[in-house]
Write an enzyme that holds these catalytic residues in place. Structure first.
Site, PDB file in Angstrom:
ATOM      1  N   GLU A 172      -3.163  33.197  18.881  1.00  0.00           N
ATOM      2  CA  GLU A 172      -3.653  32.168  19.803  1.00  0.00           C
ATOM      3  C   GLU A 172      -2.874  32.049  21.106  1.00  0.00           C
ATOM      4  O   GLU A 172      -2.218  31.031  21.350  1.00  0.00           O
ATOM      5  CB  GLU A 172      -3.665  30.801  19.111  1.00  0.00           C
ATOM      6  CG  GLU A 172      -4.506  30.750  17.865  1.00  0.00           C
ATOM      7  CD  GLU A 172      -4.664  29.325  17.321  1.00  0.00           C
ATOM      8  OE1 GLU A 172      -4.015  28.409  17.842  1.00  0.00           O
ATOM      9  OE2 GLU A 172      -5.453  29.141  16.387  1.00  0.00           O
ATOM     10  N   GLU A 359      -7.873  32.630  10.341  1.00  0.00           N
ATOM     11  CA  GLU A 359      -7.635  31.249   9.903  1.00  0.00           C
ATOM     12  C   GLU A 359      -8.961  30.508   9.886  1.00  0.00           C
ATOM     13  O   GLU A 359      -9.767  30.632  10.813  1.00  0.00           O
ATOM     14  CB  GLU A 359      -6.696  30.490  10.864  1.00  0.00           C
ATOM     15  CG  GLU A 359      -5.290  31.013  10.908  1.00  0.00           C
ATOM     16  CD  GLU A 359      -4.393  30.241  11.885  1.00  0.00           C
ATOM     17  OE1 GLU A 359      -4.709  29.071  12.212  1.00  0.00           O
ATOM     18  OE2 GLU A 359      -3.397  30.814  12.324  1.00  0.00           O
TER      19      GLU A 359
HETATM   20  C1  GBH Z   1      -3.960  27.033  14.375  1.00  0.00           C
HETATM   21  O1  GBH Z   1      -4.065  26.514  15.634  1.00  0.00           O
HETATM   22  C2  GBH Z   1      -2.583  27.618  14.254  1.00  0.00           C
HETATM   23  O2  GBH Z   1      -2.611  29.020  14.344  1.00  0.00           O
HETATM   24  C3  GBH Z   1      -1.853  27.194  13.019  1.00  0.00           C
HETATM   25  O3  GBH Z   1      -0.499  27.516  13.142  1.00  0.00           O
HETATM   26  C4  GBH Z   1      -2.098  25.728  12.795  1.00  0.00           C
HETATM   27  O4  GBH Z   1      -1.327  25.255  11.723  1.00  0.00           O
HETATM   28  C5  GBH Z   1      -3.557  25.533  12.511  1.00  0.00           C
HETATM   29  O5  GBH Z   1      -4.355  26.073  13.505  1.00  0.00           O
HETATM   30  C6  GBH Z   1      -3.957  24.098  12.331  1.00  0.00           C
HETATM   31  O6  GBH Z   1      -3.800  23.370  13.523  1.00  0.00           O
HETATM   32  O7  GBH Z   1      -0.227  18.158  16.669  1.00  0.00           O
HETATM   33  O8  GBH Z   1      -0.004  17.814  18.973  1.00  0.00           O
HETATM   34  O9  GBH Z   1       1.206  19.610  17.914  1.00  0.00           O
HETATM   35  C7  GBH Z   1      -5.234  25.825  15.943  1.00  0.00           C
HETATM   36  C8  GBH Z   1      -4.969  24.959  17.094  1.00  0.00           C
HETATM   37  C9  GBH Z   1      -2.754  24.115  16.962  1.00  0.00           C
HETATM   38  C10 GBH Z   1      -4.608  22.694  17.334  1.00  0.00           C
HETATM   39  C11 GBH Z   1      -1.910  22.925  16.643  1.00  0.00           C
HETATM   40  C12 GBH Z   1      -3.770  21.503  16.973  1.00  0.00           C
HETATM   41  C13 GBH Z   1      -1.621  20.631  16.962  1.00  0.00           C
HETATM   42  C14 GBH Z   1      -1.337  19.882  18.229  1.00  0.00           C
HETATM   43  N1  GBH Z   1      -4.135  23.849  16.677  1.00  0.00           N
HETATM   44  N2  GBH Z   1      -2.424  21.785  17.325  1.00  0.00           N
HETATM   45  S1  GBH Z   1       0.000  18.795  17.920  1.00  0.00           S
END
Ligand code: GBH
Length: 459
Positions: A172, A359
């Site tokens: 990503e 994922e």
């Molecule tokens: C994926 O990102 C990631 O590859 C993975 O690591 C992650 O655990 C999973 O999805 C679930 O989110 O809470 O403010 O830090 C997807 C995009 C990345 C969107 C993490 C939400 C959290 C923002 N996501 N993000 S915050």
């Protein structure tokens, strides 16, 4: 056994990869073990207020120490593939230069352990844990970080070569660039649009420079990248403004990454939309980024339904909720049709040679009941709907080779800490890090096992 489960299992071709996914920082812990360097995620967690529950990755799921039991668990679930990432600061504690062999040994044991158990290793090189030394030298703002990444790719592929089934350079790049540098919710926590677009370009360049390093050390391994994709739908399809906003959102989120990789250029409308944020592109960058890949991993969680917001910063939109739909603990709509549409589009418009879902999953407010079980009907519904779409896509001729659930186990959900739980396995962090199979995980395991024996149709 459930006849609908057997019927679904029978739709997956022999050898189709079904399993789960994790990343280093989110599960490993042991952040000071065996010569590991610091990453900007360790530093980010140290800043008060950055992580919602005040936690960090120091222990996480203790997977670095429990890797052998975890591999046994994966094998017991019947999974035939597993995706993990390599912590760059374990392998190169200073980001580049001296290799920490002890760090690399861990991933060699992991890969060999997977192979011994008949599980295909899917390795991601960068799942966001940039070494602090590189971060302090400017991180992804600096072009040279892309070269450092190519050196890291070379070191890992030199050791592991074709034992790895599938290499992904980055996880990503969109999220690493925009959530980290514009939204400020992930490391490094900035709110600077130009910095985000510059980081995105340098991340794509890092991918492009790493591909030859992977090629030089492998002959059979599939090499590519993992992108997060999300369809953008107008809230009101009869509103020209909403339709235009959805197109712009799609540009910023999806096409800004897909077009350079598969077509060798940035989409003009998004370039224009970014205006002064547009990145500095050097001669040769686009050709490097467009190096042919063998496979594309996609992370699919949900779609976006958007309304135009006149006057708002490009892409000028707000996401809205659709009444009557189920929204997960992350606030994400359960919408399998978005996966169906995205797969078809990647196949038809981008002619992606091979696709796997790196994922796909949902966080739900899971509760460990006194009898030791975790009943999670919303996640079960989510997985059933999305795996049915996967089967349908295969039948429609999309070159799909696998589906990996996010995540194998509940873990450190970045800025939200340990509150959102994405696992097939519940992790009881307070009680010896016990792993407990959720109802959805048991269903998934039964599906995977039935698929391996041909399901109802081929038995
Ligand atoms: C994926 O990102 C990631 O590859 C993975 O690591 C992650 O655990 C999973 O999805 C679930 O989110 O809470 O403010 O830090 C997807 C995009 C990345 C969107 C993490 C939400 C959290 C923002 N996501 N993000 S915050």
């Amino acid at each position: 056994t459930d006849p609908s489960l057997l019927a679904l299992a029978a739709r997956f071709p022999a050898g189709f990869h079904l399993g789960a996914s994790t990343s280093a920082f989110q599960i490993e812990g042991a952040t000071r073990a065996d010569g590991r360097g610091r990453s900007w995620w360790d530093d980010f967690c140290d800043q008060p207020g950055r992580i919602a529950d005040g936690t960090n990755g120091d222990v996480a799921c203790d997977h670095y120490r429990r890797w052998r039991e975890d591999l046994d668990l994966i094998a017991s679930l019947g999974h035939n593939a597993y995706r993990f990432s390599v912590a760059w600061p374990r392998v190169l504690p200073q980001g580049r230069g001296a290799v920490n062999s002890a760090g690399l040994d861990h991933y060699e044991r992991l890969v060999d352990g997977l192979l011994e158990r008949g599980i295909a290793p899917y390795l991601t090189l960068y799942h966001w844990d940039l070494p602090s030394t590189l971060a302090n030298a400017g991180g992804w703002q600096v072009r040279d970080t892309a070269s450092a990444f190519a050196e890291f790719a070379d070191v890992v592929a030199r050791r592991l070569g074709d034992r790895v089934y599938s290499y992904a350079t980055l996880n990503e790049p969109r999220c690493a660039a925009f959530v980290g540098h514009l939204e400020g919710r992930q490391a490094p926590g900035w709110k600077d649009g130009a910095a985000a677009v510059r980081a995105a370009h340098h991340l794509l360049l890092a991918h492009g420079l790493a591909m030859p390093a992977l090629r030089a050390n492998t002959r059979q391994a599939r090499c590519g990248i993992v992108l997060d994709v999300k369809p953008y739908d107008p809230a009101d399809p009869s509103s020209a403004a909403d339709v235009a906003a959805a197109h712009a959102g799609d540009g910023v989120f999806n096409r800004w990454y897909l077009d350079p990789i598969f077509r060798g250029h940035y989409p003009q409308d998004v370039w224009d939309g970014f205006g002064p944020w547009a990145p500095e592109v050097h001669a040769g960058d686009m050709a490097a980024i467009a190096a042919p890949i063998d496979t594309l991993g996609i992370n699919y969680y949900t779609r976006a339904v958007v309304s135009a917001v006149p006057g708002e910063v490009y892409p000028g939109l707000v996401e809205v909720r659709v009444p009557g739909q189920h929204y997960s603990h992350m606030g994400w709509e359960d919408h399998p049709d978005g996966l169906r549409r995205m797969l078809r589009r990647l196949h038809e418009e981008y002619r992606v040679p091979d696709l796997f879902i790196a994922e796909n999953g949902a966080a739900e407010p899971d509760v460990l009941s006194p009898d030791g079980s975790v009943d999670d009907p919303a996640r079960l519904h989510y997985l059933q709907g999305h795996l049915a779409v996967v089967a349908e896509a295969i039948e429609a001729g999309v070159p799909l080779s696998g589906h990996l659930v996010w995540s194998l186990m509940d873990n450190m959900e970045w800025g939200r800490g340990y509150v959102p739980r994405f696992g097939l396995l519940y992790v009881d962090h307070a009680n010896g890090q016990r792993r407990i199979l959720k109802r959805s995980g048991a269903w998934h395991s039964a599906l995977v096992k039935a698929a391996a024996t041909g399901g109802a149709g081929r038995s």
